[in-house]
Enzyme design. Structure first.
Site, short mmCIF file in Angstrom:
data_model
loop_
_atom_site.label_atom_id
_atom_site.label_comp_id
_atom_site.label_asym_id
_atom_site.label_seq_id
_atom_site.Cartn_x
_atom_site.Cartn_y
_atom_site.Cartn_z
N LEU A 37 0.82 -1.22 0.00
CA LEU A 37 0.00 0.00 0.00
C LEU A 37 0.85 1.27 0.00
CD1 LEU A 37 -2.90 -1.09 2.41
CD2 LEU A 37 -2.80 -1.24 -0.09
N PHE A 76 2.89 -7.26 -10.50
CA PHE A 76 2.73 -5.85 -10.88
C PHE A 76 3.54 -4.93 -9.96
CE2 PHE A 76 -1.17 -8.02 -12.10
CZ PHE A 76 -1.40 -7.54 -13.38
N ALA A 77 3.83 -5.40 -8.73
CA ALA A 77 4.40 -4.50 -7.72
C ALA A 77 5.73 -3.92 -8.18
CB ALA A 77 4.59 -5.27 -6.41
N THR A 120 7.37 -3.27 -19.94
CA THR A 120 7.05 -1.96 -20.48
C THR A 120 7.71 -1.74 -21.83
OG1 THR A 120 7.42 0.40 -20.15
CG2 THR A 120 8.98 -1.05 -19.09
N TYR A 144 14.08 3.19 -14.95
CA TYR A 144 12.82 2.43 -14.91
C TYR A 144 12.83 1.33 -15.98
CZ TYR A 144 7.99 1.29 -15.98
OH TYR A 144 6.84 0.60 -16.27
N PHE A 172 2.36 -0.62 -23.59
CA PHE A 172 2.54 0.71 -24.16
C PHE A 172 1.79 1.67 -23.22
CE2 PHE A 172 5.17 0.38 -27.96
CZ PHE A 172 5.49 -0.96 -27.82
N ASN A 173 1.00 2.61 -23.69
CA ASN A 173 0.44 3.60 -22.75
C ASN A 173 -0.92 3.17 -22.21
OD1 ASN A 173 2.57 4.98 -24.35
ND2 ASN A 173 2.01 6.68 -23.02
N ARG A 223 2.03 8.22 -29.26
CA ARG A 223 2.04 7.05 -28.38
C ARG A 223 0.89 6.12 -28.76
NH1 ARG A 223 6.13 8.91 -27.57
NH2 ARG A 223 7.21 9.54 -25.66
N ASP A 287 11.87 11.71 -23.76
CA ASP A 287 10.71 11.31 -24.55
C ASP A 287 11.12 10.95 -25.98
OD1 ASP A 287 8.56 11.34 -22.83
OD2 ASP A 287 8.06 13.45 -23.18
#
Ligand code: UFG
Length: 327
Positions: A37, A76-77, A120, A144, A172-173, A223, A287
């Site tokens: 959390l 996912f964490a 990702t 990341y 992707f996004n 994107r 980017d």
């Protein structure tokens, strides 16, 4: 058709994790959520399913995995903010790579050998081609992306060493809210485009578009916006593929269609019923001008098709969630 499976969902109180957990339950599977959390939200998980545990706590994870038979893990964490990762790389390696090591140890200890991993498109860095296939070199340009690439590589070795079979889904996004569960995107601080545009409409304070001098048709970045419900369906299919004996693989999860930031601004304005106030600012460091998936492998291997590719529909789902929360 698979029998019911029991799945451990790490990070299941977060945006994508909670929606995937919901869809696993809808598909007839049983779910236990592990989340500390620190970034997720308690209200995203039914209390009886939640174990408040940090991913670095291998002992606790092993205990949970050994307490009842689990068929697979969805992991996912992780921390997800690119900018934060550039400022504090050690945080990203500790939590994302260290967390994965801790989880994979616990899985090996308790004999759980199927994993769906949240990867990702950031593993590709600045790709040379668009759309991007999985054959594109892995060349992340921030900590990341590097942390996710490291875990994918580790999974390659674990496949050989311990028969751990995994599907790495390269998102992707991810965007939008899930209509059935009522769950949606809620980050603090928020860095993603669509929620920031909605906030601008709500507060009247202009959003900033990061650069309009890119080599794209309207000068803003392109994107591949993938609706979170379509993303969740890809997770359920990936799990069932593994339970059917599928081999380790990495798959892009995107629609195959790109949209510029200006197009998203337009769609968000239509979804909210009033224009988004915005300024043009300088480019954001790191980017890429264009990141669009080639999802052919996902489609052929898992039989997946996106159902919601209309930007306005995506933005409407996010706006509905946003206004419900803002009340
Ligand atoms: N953008 C703006 N203004 C903002 C926020 C974003 O103009 O206030 C632009 C960005 O420059 C980019 C686009 O909107 O061109 C999308 O930006 P997001 O921050 O929403 O998403 P990113 O494409 O940077 O990153 C997302 C995920 C990452 C993942 C990456 C892979 O957040 O975790 O997709 O493509 F790695």
């Amino acid at each position: 058709m698979n029998k019911m499976a029991r799945i451990l969902v790490t990070g299941g109180a977060g945006y994508i994790g909670s929606i995937c957990a919901y869809h696993l339950l809808q598909a007839g599977h049983d779910v236990v959520v592990v989340d500390d959390l620190s970034r997720g939200h308690r209200h995203n998980v039914a209390p009886e399913r939640l174990r408040q545990v940090n991913i670095l706590d291998t002992g606790k994870l092993t205990e949970i995995l050994a307490a009842q038979p689990f068929d697979a893990v969805m992991h996912f964490a992780a921390y997800i903010a690119v900018g934060e990762s550039v400022e504090s790389p050690e945080l990203y390696f500790a939590n994302n790579v260290g967390g994965a090591v801790s989880l994979f140890r616990a899985m090996r200890e308790s004999g759980v050998s199927r994993l769906v991993f949240s990867s990702t498109a950031a593993v590709y860095g600045h790709p040379s081609r668009s759309p991007i296939t999985e054959a594109e070199p892995i060349a992340p340009v921030n900590p990341y992306g590097e942390s996710k690439a490291a875990v994918e590589r580790m999974l390659g070795w674990l496949d050989r060493a311990s028969n751990l079979r995994s599907v790495s889904l390269r998102y992707f996004n991810a965007c939008g809210a899930d209509a059935d569960s009522g769950l949606g995107e809620q980050h603090d601080p928020e860095t993603h485009l669509i929620p920031l545009l909605l906030r601008a409409v709500h507060t009247g304070k202009p959003a900033t578009l990061f650069g309009d001098d890119y080599p794209t048709a309207d000068g803003t970045c392109i994107r591949d916006y993938i609706h979170v419900t379509d993303l969740a369906r890809a997770h359920v299919l990936a799990l069932e593929y593994l339970l059917d004996g599928g081999a380790t693989v990495s798959l892009n999860v995107g629609t195959g269609r790109g949209h510029s930031v200006r197009e998203v601004v337009e769609a968000a304005g239509e979804a909210c019923g009033r224009p988004v106030p915005y300024n043009i600012g300088p480019r954001r460091a790191g980017d890429s001008p264009e990141l669009v998936a080639d999802p052919a492998r996902l489609k052929s291997l898992l039989g997946w098709q996106p159902r919601c590719t209309d930007l306005r529909e995506i933005a409407s789902s996010a706006w509905e969630f946003f206004t419900r929360r803002a009340k």
